[in-house]
Design a protein around this motif. Sequence first.
Motif, PDB file in Angstrom:
ATOM      1  N   MET A  68      -6.047 -12.270   1.421  1.00 15.46           N
ATOM      2  CA  MET A  68      -7.058 -11.228   1.481  1.00 15.46           C
ATOM      3  C   MET A  68      -6.466  -9.826   1.412  1.00 15.46           C
ATOM      4  N   SER A  69      -5.147  -9.708   1.194  1.00 17.09           N
ATOM      5  CA  SER A  69      -4.501  -8.404   1.352  1.00 17.09           C
ATOM      6  C   SER A  69      -4.978  -7.367   0.342  1.00 17.09           C
ATOM      7  N   TYR A  70      -5.199  -7.764  -0.935  1.00 22.36           N
ATOM      8  CA  TYR A  70      -5.691  -6.791  -1.917  1.00 22.36           C
ATOM      9  C   TYR A  70      -7.060  -6.251  -1.494  1.00 22.36           C
ATOM     10  N   GLY A  71      -7.939  -7.145  -1.083  1.00 23.74           N
ATOM     11  CA  GLY A  71      -9.266  -6.709  -0.658  1.00 23.74           C
ATOM     12  C   GLY A  71      -9.204  -5.820   0.569  1.00 23.74           C
ATOM     13  N   ALA A  72      -8.360  -6.186   1.533  1.00 20.36           N
ATOM     14  CA  ALA A  72      -8.234  -5.383   2.753  1.00 20.36           C
ATOM     15  C   ALA A  72      -7.703  -3.995   2.453  1.00 20.36           C
ATOM     16  N   VAL A  73      -6.694  -3.907   1.591  1.00 21.24           N
ATOM     17  CA  VAL A  73      -6.132  -2.606   1.225  1.00 21.24           C
ATOM     18  C   VAL A  73      -7.142  -1.797   0.413  1.00 21.24           C
TER      19      VAL A  73
ATOM     20  N   SER B 287       6.402   1.447  -1.143  1.00 17.10           N
ATOM     21  CA  SER B 287       6.359  -0.004  -1.022  1.00 17.10           C
ATOM     22  C   SER B 287       6.743  -0.673  -2.327  1.00 17.10           C
ATOM     23  N   ALA B 288       6.215  -0.161  -3.438  1.00 18.43           N
ATOM     24  CA  ALA B 288       6.525  -0.738  -4.746  1.00 18.43           C
ATOM     25  C   ALA B 288       7.989  -0.525  -5.121  1.00 18.43           C
ATOM     26  N   VAL B 289       8.511   0.662  -4.809  1.00 20.17           N
ATOM     27  CA  VAL B 289       9.892   0.998  -5.177  1.00 20.17           C
ATOM     28  C   VAL B 289      10.896   0.193  -4.349  1.00 20.17           C
ATOM     29  N   SER B 290      10.612   0.021  -3.057  1.00 20.64           N
ATOM     30  CA  SER B 290      11.572  -0.629  -2.162  1.00 20.64           C
ATOM     31  C   SER B 290      11.594  -2.144  -2.314  1.00 20.64           C
ATOM     32  N   THR B 291      10.619  -2.686  -3.033  1.00 24.26           N
ATOM     33  CA  THR B 291      10.574  -4.142  -3.232  1.00 24.26           C
ATOM     34  C   THR B 291      10.442  -4.443  -4.719  1.00 24.26           C
ATOM     35  N   LEU B 292      11.338  -3.889  -5.507  1.00 25.34           N
ATOM     36  CA  LEU B 292      11.297  -4.098  -6.953  1.00 25.34           C
ATOM     37  C   LEU B 292      11.327  -5.590  -7.265  1.00 25.34           C
ATOM     38  N   GLY B 293      10.452  -6.001  -8.160  1.00 30.46           N
ATOM     39  CA  GLY B 293      10.362  -7.407  -8.506  1.00 30.46           C
ATOM     40  C   GLY B 293       9.255  -8.135  -7.771  1.00 30.46           C
ATOM     41  N   ASP B 294       8.695  -7.498  -6.730  1.00 29.02           N
ATOM     42  CA  ASP B 294       7.589  -8.105  -5.981  1.00 29.02           C
ATOM     43  C   ASP B 294       6.284  -7.489  -6.479  1.00 29.02           C
TER      44      ASP B 294
ATOM     45  N   THR C  69       3.347  -8.205  -5.815  1.00 27.69           N
ATOM     46  CA  THR C  69       2.294  -8.116  -4.804  1.00 27.69           C
ATOM     47  C   THR C  69       2.180  -6.709  -4.248  1.00 27.69           C
ATOM     48  N   ASN C  70       3.300  -6.048  -4.016  1.00 26.81           N
ATOM     49  CA  ASN C  70       3.251  -4.694  -3.472  1.00 26.81           C
ATOM     50  C   ASN C  70       2.739  -3.692  -4.492  1.00 26.81           C
ATOM     51  N   VAL C  71       3.001  -3.957  -5.760  1.00 23.97           N
ATOM     52  CA  VAL C  71       2.379  -3.131  -6.804  1.00 23.97           C
ATOM     53  C   VAL C  71       0.867  -3.317  -6.748  1.00 23.97           C
ATOM     54  N   GLY C  72       0.456  -4.562  -6.558  1.00 21.60           N
ATOM     55  CA  GLY C  72      -0.975  -4.848  -6.435  1.00 21.60           C
ATOM     56  C   GLY C  72      -1.609  -4.138  -5.257  1.00 21.60           C
ATOM     57  N   HIS C  73      -0.886  -4.044  -4.145  1.00 18.39           N
ATOM     58  CA  HIS C  73      -1.420  -3.313  -2.992  1.00 18.39           C
ATOM     59  C   HIS C  73      -1.657  -1.844  -3.325  1.00 18.39           C
ATOM     60  N   GLY C  74      -0.715  -1.254  -4.066  1.00 16.89           N
ATOM     61  CA  GLY C  74      -0.901   0.139  -4.469  1.00 16.89           C
ATOM     62  C   GLY C  74      -2.095   0.305  -5.391  1.00 16.89           C
ATOM     63  N   VAL C  75      -2.258  -0.630  -6.318  1.00 13.28           N
ATOM     64  CA  VAL C  75      -3.407  -0.591  -7.236  1.00 13.28           C
ATOM     65  C   VAL C  75      -4.711  -0.736  -6.458  1.00 13.28           C
TER      66      VAL C  75
ATOM     67  N   TYR D 227      -0.697  -0.608   6.965  1.00 10.90           N
ATOM     68  CA  TYR D 227       0.698  -0.208   6.749  1.00 10.90           C
ATOM     69  C   TYR D 227       1.621  -1.418   6.749  1.00 10.90           C
ATOM     70  N   LEU D 228       1.408  -2.349   7.682  1.00  7.46           N
ATOM     71  CA  LEU D 228       2.262  -3.530   7.767  1.00  7.46           C
ATOM     72  C   LEU D 228       2.054  -4.477   6.593  1.00  7.46           C
ATOM     73  N   ILE D 229       0.885  -4.421   5.962  1.00  7.99           N
ATOM     74  CA  ILE D 229       0.697  -5.202   4.737  1.00  7.99           C
ATOM     75  C   ILE D 229       1.637  -4.695   3.652  1.00  7.99           C
ATOM     76  N   MET D 230       1.772  -3.372   3.553  1.00  4.77           N
ATOM     77  CA  MET D 230       2.551  -2.784   2.472  1.00  4.77           C
ATOM     78  C   MET D 230       4.017  -2.575   2.815  1.00  4.77           C
ATOM     79  N   ALA D 231       4.345  -2.574   4.101  1.00  5.37           N
ATOM     80  CA  ALA D 231       5.739  -2.367   4.519  1.00  5.37           C
ATOM     81  C   ALA D 231       6.083  -3.398   5.583  1.00  5.37           C
ATOM     82  N   ASN D 232       6.743  -4.465   5.186  1.00  2.00           N
ATOM     83  CA  ASN D 232       7.036  -5.554   6.118  1.00  2.00           C
ATOM     84  C   ASN D 232       8.504  -5.961   6.144  1.00  2.00           C
ATOM     85  N   THR D 233       9.371  -5.120   5.605  1.00  5.30           N
ATOM     86  CA  THR D 233      10.814  -5.340   5.711  1.00  5.30           C
ATOM     87  C   THR D 233      11.456  -4.050   6.213  1.00  5.30           C
ATOM     88  N   GLY D 234      12.678  -4.156   6.688  1.00  2.29           N
ATOM     89  CA  GLY D 234      13.359  -2.974   7.207  1.00  2.29           C
ATOM     90  C   GLY D 234      13.487  -1.872   6.177  1.00  2.29           C
TER      91      GLY D 234
END
Length: 265
Positions: free
Chosen positions: A134-139, A168-175, A177-183, A217-224
Motif C-alpha cells: 500500500m506504500s504508493y497509495g499511502a505516499v 530517497s531515490a538517489v540513495s537507493t539507486l537501482g531500487d 520502488t523509491n522512485v515510485g514513492h517520489g512519483v 518518512y520511514l516508507i521513503m527512508a528505511n536504511t542508514g
Amino acid sequence: MVLSLLTRLVRVRVTLGYTAALVAVAAVLLALGPHVRDQVILHASTNLHNLAHGRLGTLIGSAFVIETGPIYVWLPGLFAILGLAELLWRSRWMVLAFVVGHVGATLLVAAGLVAALAAGLASWSIVNVTDVGMSYGAVGVLGALTAAIPRRWHAAWTGWWLAVAVGSAVSTLGDFTNVGHGVALVLGMVVGTRFGHPAHWTTARYALLAVAAAFGYLIMANTGLSILTTSTLGVLGALTAAYVARRLSVRRALSAAAVPQPAAS
C-alpha cells in the motif's frame, strides 16, 4: 459517549474498512503458510510480467497484499495518513488520492522500467520482481495532505518532502520502488490542489499529522544511508522553499504598495 464514538468512526469508515481488510488478508495468508503466501504475492504483484500479460486486476489487488514487516508496526501509521485525509476531505477525496498515488505511480514506474530495458539500462530479471503493498497509495495521500497544511508551514513542508523524495531515490539507486514513492508523492500533491483547504485543524488532527509524516518518512527512508541523505536534503529543501516563499511574499507586498491609488473625485 458510545454514540459520539460511533459518529467519529463513521467519519473514517473507508480507512477502517481498508485497514480491516488488510488485517484479514494478512491473517489468512499467515494461516495458509509461506508457500501459499508467496504464490499470492507473485500473482498479485504489479511487476512487468503480470502487467504485460494483461493482469490489470493486480493494480487493485496489490494494494491489499503486504509483503514486508509485521502488520502491527506499520498499521497505525497507515491509519493516521488515511484517517486524517478522510477527516479533512471526506471519503471520496481520500480514496481518489490513494488510487491516483497507487495506480498512477505503478503505471509510470512500469513505463520507466520498460524504457530502461529497451535502452539496456536494466537487467531483465526486474521483469519478475514482486511489487505489492500500500506504500504508493499511502505516499500519494501524504502528498495530497500538502494542500491542507497551514500557509505558514506550507512552503517548508513542500520543500522538505520533495527533497526527501529525491534523496530517497538517489540513495537507493537501482531500487525502483523509491522512485515510485517520489512519483506517488508528486501525483498526490497535484491531485490535492483540487481538494480545497480545510477550514479547521484540531490538536487531534495535528497529532495524526505527526504520526502520518513519521510513517511517510520511514516508507521513503528505511536504511542508514537513506536516512542521512534524506534528512540532510530535506532540511535544505525546507529552508530553501521557506526562504523563496518569504522573498516572493515580500516582493508581492512591495509591488502592491507601489501601485498608485486612484485619485479621489
